[in-house]
Design a protein around this motif. Structure first.
Motif, PDB file in Angstrom:
ATOM      1  N   ILE B 141     -45.757  68.953  85.274  1.00 31.09           N
ATOM      2  CA  ILE B 141     -46.749  68.376  84.369  1.00 31.09           C
ATOM      3  C   ILE B 141     -46.610  69.172  83.082  1.00 31.09           C
ATOM      4  N   ILE B 142     -46.082  68.535  82.071  1.00 32.32           N
ATOM      5  CA  ILE B 142     -45.733  69.284  80.864  1.00 32.32           C
ATOM      6  C   ILE B 142     -46.960  69.430  79.963  1.00 32.32           C
ATOM      7  N   SER B 143     -47.318  70.656  79.731  1.00 32.05           N
ATOM      8  CA  SER B 143     -48.458  70.936  78.863  1.00 32.05           C
ATOM      9  C   SER B 143     -47.908  71.454  77.530  1.00 32.05           C
ATOM     10  N   LEU B 144     -48.096  70.683  76.477  1.00 36.09           N
ATOM     11  CA  LEU B 144     -47.462  71.042  75.202  1.00 36.09           C
ATOM     12  C   LEU B 144     -48.221  72.152  74.484  1.00 36.09           C
ATOM     13  N   LEU B 147     -49.173  69.928  69.117  1.00 36.57           N
ATOM     14  CA  LEU B 147     -49.129  68.465  69.038  1.00 36.57           C
ATOM     15  C   LEU B 147     -48.967  68.038  67.594  1.00 36.57           C
ATOM     16  N   LEU B 179     -44.316  63.718  69.729  1.00 36.61           N
ATOM     17  CA  LEU B 179     -45.617  63.884  70.380  1.00 36.61           C
ATOM     18  C   LEU B 179     -46.057  65.343  70.256  1.00 36.61           C
ATOM     19  N   LYS B 182     -43.104  72.475  72.998  1.00 39.80           N
ATOM     20  CA  LYS B 182     -43.471  73.696  73.710  1.00 39.80           C
ATOM     21  C   LYS B 182     -42.236  74.584  73.836  1.00 39.80           C
ATOM     22  N   PHE B 184     -40.472  77.720  76.406  1.00 35.73           N
ATOM     23  CA  PHE B 184     -40.567  78.398  77.690  1.00 35.73           C
ATOM     24  C   PHE B 184     -39.248  79.117  77.977  1.00 35.73           C
TER      25      PHE B 184
END
Lengths: 169, 263
Positions: B141-144, B147, B179, B182, B184
């Motif tokens: 579940i990609i949490s940016l 935005l 959109l 992110k 990581f």
């Protein structure tokens, strides 16, 4: 290959609940759930393992949610007002359980990062390690978000909880 | 980490093999105040779970969902003649490939095909990266982190966050709204992810992953590999290498078509 009907019956209730707490209303939650299972029906031949299906369903629903939600409202997060005295849920519900509407309202007031974590924790019974894996977050961050979310919920819901346990015990 | 934070993550079904949690519980058992707090937490957890699980979805929802199985089956039937012929050709191609492998197996085993050995590590690294990013999209579940629908804002944010950014993009990507993004870590390397709304619409996303080319990798060789379209985890993947960076595209689902996006 996965069996669609079996998978739908196994997950639709929890997935609907997850959607409901993300978007906060029944119509959107139904749409999100339907979108997710429609995509499952189309792609079920690519999902071979049951355990993959679970995270695939949640990921697909959440992606759809963030895309719709962020495009429309750009996340106007509501500040959680811990001193909000206008609503006292302990008096709103006489039963010795937490009122669903009150709980939903409290969850909805959490910022999205806290809301997602707490919803996965309570509804799907994901462990903190599974949540960290799904959200690609460090374990410490998940623990910290769970703690902050629970603290906020606890403050809001404690009066009704105390009533419940004093009477029940 | 705060001990209460650890205890907040306690799950009655998942703690037995968790040394971190067991240690926190031991600490709580020694401290009456902490134990009282923990007990209250567990009571709250149970009450909230019971309340949330008691809520049922609308009665007609399951019926609606099960209809999708038939709709999807119809859709598959419409395209099945194409797949049937594709499968036939695929079977022929597989037979030819197996025959070729047997004919040249000694050469292949001895790494005598020019350049094969030198490129092996690049292929593996490239495939690792591409496969890992496809798996990431499939299971996360990609949490940016940020935005924005503007490419320049995304560039600026990545630059200020000291993360890998992009200079120019292929026209197909430049035309898509972003959109967000992110950053990581993957295998100790910094990865930037930029999400674009796909042309297919309806919530579909094109994920662009950026990673630096490592000194051990052959950028020129990788570029030829990236250009090929590969389906991984049911999604199309494609990419390119330029200015010392790998770029990998992964669709959010099988309907995201990357065929023409880099043209």
């Amino acid at each position: 290959m996965l069996n669609f009907e079996k998978t739908a019956k196994a997950y639709y209730q929890k997935l609907y609940a997850f959607a409901y707490h993300l978007c906060g209303n029944q119509a959107d939650a139904e749409d999100l759930t339907q979108h997710t299972f429609y995509r499952l029906a189309l792609n079920i031949h690519t999902l071979k393992k049951e355990e993959k299906a679970r995270s695939w369903l949640y990921s697909t629903l959440y992606r759809k949610f963030i895309d719709q939600h962020r495009r429309i409202v750009k996340f106007p997060t509501v500040e959680f007002d811990e001193n909000d005295s206008t609503r006292d849920y302990s008096e709103e519900q006489p039963e010795y359980t937490i009122d669903y509407a009150a709980l939903t309202d409290c969850i909805r007031q959490l910022d999205e990062p806290l809301r997602v974590v707490i919803t996965l924790f309570y509804i799907e019974n994901y462990s903190y390690k599974e949540i960290a894996r799904m959200l690609d977050l460090p374990i410490g961050t998940v623990m910290s978000r769970l703690y902050r979310a629970k603290t906020k919920l606890h403050k809001k819901l404690t009066p009704s909880l105390k009533t419940a346990y004093v009477v029940q015990n | 980490m705060n001990i209460k934070e650890t205890l907040s993550a306690f799950h009655p079904e998942n703690h037995e093999d968790d040394p971190l949690m067991n240690l926190a519980i031991e600490e709580a058992e020694k401290d009456p105040e902490l134990l009282r707090w923990f007990t209250e937490q567990l009571e709250m957890d149970n009450a909230i779970r019971e309340t949330l699980h008691a809520q049922k979805p609308p009665e007609e929802l399951l019926g609606k969902l099960l209809q999708y199985q038939d709709a999807a089956e119809e859709k598959r039937k419409l395209i099945s003649p194409f797949f049937r012929s594709t499968l036939q050709w695929g079977a022929i191609a597989a037979c030819l490939l197996i025959t070729t492998v047997f004919a040249f197996k000694d050469t292949i085993i001895n790494n005598q095909i020019l350049g094969y050995h030198a490129s092996l590590s690049s292929i593996e690294k490239h495939d690792d990266f591409r496969i890992a990013m496809a798996e990431f999209v499939d299971t996360t579940i990609i949490s940016l982190d940020f935005l924005s629908e503007g490419h320049n804002e995304i560039r600026q944010w990545l630059k200020e966050a000291n993360q890998l950014s992009f200079a120019t993009l292929p026209d197909g990507l430049e035309a898509l709204d972003t959109l967000g993004c992110k950053s990581f870590k993957w295998q100790d390397q910094s990865i930037s992810l930029i999400c674009f709304h796909s042309n297919e619409g309806n919530g579909r996303i094109v994920h662009l992953f950026i990673k630096e080319v490592q000194p051990t990798e052959d950028a020129e060789f990788l570029d030829t590999q990236y250009a090929s379209l590969q389906t991984l985890y049911g999604r199309q993947t494609k990419g390119w290498v330029t200015n010392g960076k790998h770029y990998i595209l992964v669709g959010s689902d099988p309907d995201v078509d990357l065929t023409d996006i880099l043209v």
